[in-house]
Design a protein around this motif. Structure first.
Motif, PDB file in Angstrom:
ATOM      1  N   GLU A 120       0.836  -1.205   0.000  1.00 40.90           N
ATOM      2  CA  GLU A 120       0.000   0.000   0.000  1.00 40.90           C
ATOM      3  C   GLU A 120       0.868   1.251   0.000  1.00 40.90           C
ATOM      4  O   GLU A 120       0.590   2.218  -0.725  1.00 40.90           O
ATOM      5  CB  GLU A 120      -0.912  -0.013   1.229  1.00 40.90           C
ATOM      6  N   SER A 131      -5.339  -0.837  -4.365  1.00 40.50           N
ATOM      7  CA  SER A 131      -6.572  -1.338  -4.970  1.00 40.50           C
ATOM      8  C   SER A 131      -6.670  -0.899  -6.426  1.00 40.50           C
ATOM      9  O   SER A 131      -7.155  -1.660  -7.283  1.00 40.50           O
ATOM     10  CB  SER A 131      -7.793  -0.846  -4.180  1.00 40.50           C
ATOM     11  N   ARG A 135      -6.884  -3.417  -9.572  1.00 41.89           N
ATOM     12  CA  ARG A 135      -7.983  -3.270 -10.521  1.00 41.89           C
ATOM     13  C   ARG A 135      -7.450  -3.174 -11.949  1.00 41.89           C
ATOM     14  O   ARG A 135      -7.985  -3.813 -12.871  1.00 41.89           O
ATOM     15  CB  ARG A 135      -8.808  -2.033 -10.171  1.00 41.89           C
ATOM     16  N   VAL A 161     -10.842  -7.812  -6.706  1.00 43.14           N
ATOM     17  CA  VAL A 161      -9.960  -6.896  -5.985  1.00 43.14           C
ATOM     18  C   VAL A 161     -10.202  -7.006  -4.485  1.00 43.14           C
ATOM     19  O   VAL A 161      -9.261  -6.986  -3.678  1.00 43.14           O
ATOM     20  CB  VAL A 161     -10.178  -5.444  -6.467  1.00 43.14           C
ATOM     21  N   ARG A 162     -11.472  -7.158  -4.091  1.00 41.50           N
ATOM     22  CA  ARG A 162     -11.790  -7.254  -2.660  1.00 41.50           C
ATOM     23  C   ARG A 162     -11.261  -8.534  -2.041  1.00 41.50           C
ATOM     24  O   ARG A 162     -10.805  -8.531  -0.898  1.00 41.50           O
ATOM     25  CB  ARG A 162     -13.309  -7.169  -2.459  1.00 41.50           C
ATOM     26  N   LYS A 164      -8.796 -10.601  -3.271  1.00 40.02           N
ATOM     27  CA  LYS A 164      -7.399 -10.958  -3.535  1.00 40.02           C
ATOM     28  C   LYS A 164      -6.559 -11.037  -2.259  1.00 40.02           C
ATOM     29  O   LYS A 164      -5.814 -12.012  -2.058  1.00 40.02           O
ATOM     30  CB  LYS A 164      -6.777  -9.964  -4.513  1.00 40.02           C
ATOM     31  N   GLY A 226      -8.917   4.643   0.064  1.00 33.20           N
ATOM     32  CA  GLY A 226      -7.852   3.682  -0.172  1.00 33.20           C
ATOM     33  C   GLY A 226      -7.320   3.085   1.111  1.00 33.20           C
ATOM     34  O   GLY A 226      -6.998   1.898   1.170  1.00 33.20           O
ATOM     35  N   PHE A 229      -9.501   0.266   2.139  1.00 34.25           N
ATOM     36  CA  PHE A 229      -9.234  -1.004   1.468  1.00 34.25           C
ATOM     37  C   PHE A 229      -8.131  -1.762   2.179  1.00 34.25           C
ATOM     38  O   PHE A 229      -8.240  -2.977   2.401  1.00 34.25           O
ATOM     39  CB  PHE A 229      -8.846  -0.751   0.013  1.00 34.25           C
ATOM     40  N   SER A 233      -8.716  -5.237   4.124  1.00 35.11           N
ATOM     41  CA  SER A 233      -7.950  -6.407   3.681  1.00 35.11           C
ATOM     42  C   SER A 233      -7.167  -7.002   4.848  1.00 35.11           C
ATOM     43  O   SER A 233      -7.097  -8.232   5.004  1.00 35.11           O
ATOM     44  CB  SER A 233      -6.995  -6.011   2.553  1.00 35.11           C
TER      45      SER A 233
END
Length: 310
Positions: A120, A131, A135, A161-162, A164, A226, A229, A233
Motif C-alpha cells: 500500500e 486497490s 484493478r 480486488v476485494r 485478492k 484507499g 481497502f 484487507s
C-alpha cells in the motif's frame, strides 16, 4: 563436508529451484512452487534456524543468477524470510524442548498483513493506491481474454480486488503450515528433529491476537477510501488464523467419532462454497477457544500446546 553443511546447501538450492520452476513457466511449475518452503523447514527443524538462514543465502545466489532481482525478491519475501522467522519463533532454546507454536501461528497472518501494508505504501502514488493497481491488472487480464463491460466484467473485477488479499492470506497460511508439518514428520522419522514433535491441531494463538483482530475489524468499518481497502484487507487476513483455530477445534472434537467423515466433509464443502460466512463462523469458534478450551488442552504453560497468553 559435514551433514549439516551438505543439508544446508542442498536445502537452499532445492528451494530456489522449486520457486524458479514456476517463475520460468516450467511444466508443473505452479505445483512445485508450493513446496519451495519445504527444504528450508527441513533444514531448520534438523539443524536449527541458523541453518535455514544459511540455506537462504545459498538459495539467493541461485535465484539472482537464474531469476534476476525480481525472482529473488519473490522467493525471499514469499518463502525464505518467513520460514526463517517462523523457525526462529518456534524452535526451543534448549534442544529437545517443545516447539512454541503461538507466535508462528499468529505470524501466518501478520506476515501477509505486513506485506499488504508495504505494498500500500509502495503504490501510494498510483491512482487508487494498491486497490487501483490490482484493478488495473485485473482489467488488463480480462481485456486480453476478450471480456466486455456488458459481460459484467466491472463487477467481477471489483469482487476479485476485494478478495485478492484474503486469497493470498489463505494461500500463504496453507502453504506454510503444510510444508512445516510435512518437514517435521520427515525429519522426525529420521531422528534428526531438534525439538519435541508438536501436534499442530493443538496450537493456540497468543491471547492478545483476537483483540488485535477485533480492533482492526472495528477500524475497517470506519476508515474510508484507499486506506479503508488496506484496513479491510488486513482484517480479512487476520481472521485466517482464527478460522484455522476454529477448524482445529472441529477436528479435535470429532476425533474417535464414527460419523467424523460425515461431519467434516460438509464443513469443507461449505467452506469452499461459502468461504466468507463459514470462515467468520470458524473465526468466532477460534475466539471462543481462548476462553473455553474446547479442545481440552492440558495446562502446560510455555509449550506449543498451551502457549503464554501475552
Amino acid at each position: 563436508m559435514t551433514l549439516r553443511t551438505t543439508a544446508t546447501l542442498a536445502a537452499g538450492l532445492i528451494s530456489a529451484l522449486l520457486a524458479l520452476a514456476a517463475l520460468r513457466g516450467l511444466p508443473f511449475g505452479t505445483v512445485l512452487f508450493w513446496f519451495a518452503p519445504f527444504p528450508l523447514f527441513a533444514a531448520g527443524l534438523a539443524f536449527g534456524w541458523q541453518a535455514a538462514a544459511q540455506a537462504v543465502l545459498a538459495g539467493a545466489l541461485v535465484t539472482v543468477v537464474s531469476g534476476g532481482v525480481p525472482g529473488t525478491l519473490a522467493w525471499v519475501l514469499l518463502f525464505a524470510l518467513p520460514v526463517v522467522l517462523l523457525l526462529r519463533l518456534a524452535l526451543p532454546d534448549t534442544p529437545g524442548g517443545p516447539l512454541a507454536l503461538a507466535m508462528p501461528f499468529a505470524t501466518l497472518a501478520l506476515w501477509p498483513a505486513a506485506m499488504l501494508l508495504a505494498a500500500e505504501f509502495a503504490f501510494a502514488g498510483q491512482p487508487g493506491g494498491l486497490s487501483g493497481v490490482l484493478r488495473a491488472v485485473m482489467e488488463h487480464a480480462l481485456a486480453r481474454m476478450g471480456a466486455t463491460p456488458e459481460m459484467g466484467a466491472e463487477d467481477f473485477v471489483a469482487m476479485m480486488v476485494r478478495i485478492k488479499p484474503l486469497a493470498f492470506a489463505l494461500w500463504f497460511a496453507g502453504v506454510m503450515a503444510m510444508n512445516a508439518a510435512i518437514a517435521q514428520r520427515m525429519v522426525a522419522r529420521r531422528g534428526l528433529l531438534i525439538a519435541a514433535p508438536a501436534r499442530w491441531s493443538m496450537a493456540l494463538l497468543p491471547g492478545w491476537y483476537w483483540k488485535l483482530a477485533a480492533g482492526v475489524v472495528v477500524a475497517a468499518l470506519v476508515v474510508p477510501g484507499g486506506a479503508g481497502f488496506a484496513v479491510q484487507s488486513a482484517a480479512m487476513m487476520l481472521a485466517v488464523p482464527l478460522a484455522l483455530q476454529g477448524l482445529a477445534v472441529v477436528h479435535v472434537a470429532s476425533l474417535g467419532k464414527p460419523a467424523r467423515p460425515l461431519m467434516l466433509a460438509p464443513l469443507y464443502v461449505a467452506l469452499v462454497l461459502f468461504t466468507v460466512p463459514v470462515g467468520v463462523g470458524l473465526a468466532g469458534l477460534g475466539v471462543a477457544e481462548h476462553f473455553l478450551n474446547l479442545r481440552g488442552r492440558p495446562p502446560r504453560p510455555g509449550t506449543g500446546l498451551t502457549p503464554p497468553e501475552d
